[in-house]
Structure formats: C-alpha cells, structure tokens
Design an enzyme around this catalytic site. Structure first.
Site, short mmCIF file in Angstrom:
data_model
loop_
_atom_site.label_atom_id
_atom_site.label_comp_id
_atom_site.label_asym_id
_atom_site.label_seq_id
_atom_site.Cartn_x
_atom_site.Cartn_y
_atom_site.Cartn_z
N ASP A 45 0.83 -1.21 0.00
CA ASP A 45 0.00 0.00 0.00
C ASP A 45 0.87 1.26 0.00
OD1 ASP A 45 0.87 -0.04 2.62
OD2 ASP A 45 -1.13 -0.04 3.52
N SER A 46 2.20 1.09 0.09
CA SER A 46 3.12 2.22 -0.14
C SER A 46 2.91 2.79 -1.54
CB SER A 46 4.57 1.78 0.05
OG SER A 46 4.84 0.61 -0.70
N ASP A 55 -1.05 -6.47 -0.87
CA ASP A 55 -1.24 -5.85 0.45
C ASP A 55 -2.72 -5.53 0.66
OD1 ASP A 55 -0.25 -4.93 2.82
OD2 ASP A 55 0.78 -3.17 2.00
N GLU A 68 8.33 -4.19 11.16
CA GLU A 68 8.77 -2.86 10.70
C GLU A 68 9.05 -1.93 11.88
OE1 GLU A 68 6.28 -1.05 7.72
OE2 GLU A 68 7.33 0.87 7.88
N GLU A 102 -1.68 -5.88 8.02
CA GLU A 102 -1.08 -5.21 9.17
C GLU A 102 -1.86 -5.56 10.43
OE1 GLU A 102 -0.49 -1.02 8.77
OE2 GLU A 102 0.57 -1.21 6.86
N LYS A 111 -0.90 -9.70 2.46
CA LYS A 111 -0.26 -9.19 3.69
C LYS A 111 -1.29 -8.37 4.45
CE LYS A 111 2.83 -5.65 3.80
NZ LYS A 111 2.13 -4.70 4.70
O1 KIV Z 1 3.40 -1.18 1.66
C1 KIV Z 1 4.59 -1.46 1.83
O2 KIV Z 1 5.46 -1.11 1.03
C2 KIV Z 1 4.96 -2.20 3.03
C3 KIV Z 1 6.41 -2.51 3.24
C4 KIV Z 1 7.14 -1.30 3.60
C5 KIV Z 1 6.61 -3.61 4.20
O3 KIV Z 1 4.12 -2.53 3.80
#
Ligand code: KIV
Length: 293
Positions: A48-49, A87, A185, A118, A116
C-alpha cells in the site's frame, strides 16, 4: 532462470536452518516486476506504499482494494519468479469476515499468491477467515503505517521492554494462527532478533535490524526515485530520480535545438514518394509548400 517461489518455499526459509536471507522488494507495475525478476528477488510486495510512492498521496490510508488489484495484475503480467504478495489496504479487513475474504479474493484473482495484513492478535479472526478460504497470510507487526493516526505518526515501536515482550507474544500468536511469515517494521534491532528467535516462520525486517530472516525495502527508495525523504533504515543503491531528470532534460534540449530527431531517427521518404507528392527535398520542415510545381 530463477526457480519460482511459492508460499511453502518461503515458509521453509529460516536462516537458523541454513537458508539464505530472503529478499523482498515492493513493485507496482510490469517494468519494475521485470527488473525484480532480473535481480532474482524472492518476493514482490504490491504494497500500500503504492499510495505514497506512485499515486502521490501523503499516507497509505488512501489506497483501495481496486487500486492494489490493478497494480497486482500489472506485476503478474510480467510473470515474475518471485512470490507475489498483495497488500490488504486499510479498511479492507476491518469490517466483516465476509467482506475481508472477498477483498483478499479480489487480490488473488488479480494475480497475488497471498496477502499481507497489518496488525497483531486483534486481526487474527479476520486472518483466520482468509486462511479458511485457502489464501495464505503474511502478517505485518511493529510500526504499521495504517495505524499512523493512533501512533501519532511513523514512530519506532517496541522501545520499552514490555512492548518488546508484547511484540514477541503477537508474533507467536500469528504463527499459531497460521501466518506463513511475518514482516516486522520499525523496531529496535533487539526486538527484530527476539521475534525471529521466537517463531519458526521467517521474519522479514524493514528497519528491524540485521537478525531477521530477510529484508524488504520500497522499490523507489532502493533505486533513488523517491528522493524527498530517506528513513534511517533505507540504503539507496541508485540515483534514478537524478538520472531520469538528466535524461528528460537532454531530450528537451535536443527537441528545442532541433537536433532530435536526426536523419537516423527519421523514416525518410523515398525520392519517388517525394516526387509523386510534387515536393523536392526532404529536410524542409515547416516549409512544405516550397518546391511544389
Ligand atoms: O506497503 C509497503 O510497502 C509495506 C512494506 C514497507 C513492508 O508494507
């Protein structure tokens, strides 16, 4: 050609059992997935970055499941050998198990092999629902950017002994719940080490010190395309922003002084065509009336 990574191959990669450290990068489109494949990375996270490094938002809270799915599909089209992780964005796994599973399935249908999520123990019920739908889950603990408003910014976590013990408990519970690996993280190195020692699934650190079973960085940070802010844990391996500015500036200069395109970059008309059109000379740009008749 690198062998294809799968959830079981990643799950089995623990350094203390002799495995090499795992390499994870984020990627959001086909060209970056091709680069990651050439570089032989083990896992591609369509993170999600995306919100901040590609879509121009100020936080990760803005991206939707459809945004992530769109970018997962682009990565998938590059057919990487790396495991593709989609994500789960904020609010995609916070309401009901049904909605959570549907959102995870959207990412799998787009091409992700796992998702993934969180959060620690309190997210286990939603993780269980996803696992029950045969979708593998990678957990993400420590500094979780989707909790930025609760944490008061991007703050290093587990600074006190009690918080380190809690992080270890969360990690053990996530392994017991069935997660195949853990991202940790933004925690002190000792916390990265203690979590890694406490679980038998691999840990992948980002700002969690050198003792985790692997490392992950954001693609744009690695290549230097993101040049506004550099967290302490980032190592830049390229100067992509500056290189691209230089390339575009050189192009702009060549257009402006008419040195681009040169004859070798031009489909030059054959004499017969020029004659048939009643034109003479092929370099008369902007003056095409001349030579007729
Ligand atoms: O969204 C992302 O890029 C992340 C990584 C920094 C682990 O969650």
């Amino acid at each position: 050609m690198a062998t294809a990574q799968t959830v079981p191959t990643i799950k089995a990669s623990k350094r203390r059992n002799g495995s090499e450290p795992l390499v994870m990068v984020t990627a959001y489109d086909a060209p970056s997935a091709r680069v990651a494949t050439e570089a032989d990375v083990d896992m591609i996270l369509v993170g999600d970055s995306l919100a901040m490094v590609v879509l121009g938002y100020d936080s990760t809270l803005e991206v939707t499941v459809d945004d992530i799915a769109y970018h997962v599909a682009a990565v998938r089209r590059a057919k990487p050998s790396a495991l593709i992780i989609g994500d789960m964005p904020w609010m995609s796994f916070h309401l009901t198990p049904t909605e959570t599973v549907r959102n995870a399935a959207t990412l799998v249908r787009a091409g992700a092999q796992c998702v993934k999520m969180e959060g620690g123990i309190k997210r286990i019920p939603m993780m269980t629902a996803i696992l029950d739908a045969e979708i593998p889950v990678l957990a993400h603990i420590g500094l979780t950017p989707q909790s930025t408003n609760v944490m008061g910014g991007f703050k290093i976590q587990a600074r006190e002994a009690e918080a380190v013990h809690r992080l270890v408990e969360e990690a053990v519970a996530l392994e017991e719940a069935g997660c195949f690996a853990l991202v940790i993280e933004g925690v002190p190195d000792i916390a990265g080490r203690m979590v890694t020692e406490a679980v038998s699934i691999p840990t992948i650190g980002i700002g969690a010190g050198p003792d985790t079973d692997g490392q992950v960085l954001v693609y744009h940070d690695i290549i230097g395309l993101e040049n506004r802010f550099k967290p302490r844990f980032v190592r830049r391996y390229g100067t992509a922003f500056d290189d691209q500015v230089a390339a575009l500036s050189a192009y702009a200069a060549d257009v402006r002084d008419s040195s681009f395109p040169a004859p070798e970059e031009t489909y030059q008309a054959k004499d017969e065509l020029t004659e048939a059109l009643g034109l003479y000379g092929s370099t008369n740009h902007g003056n095409t009336d001349q030579g007729s008749g």
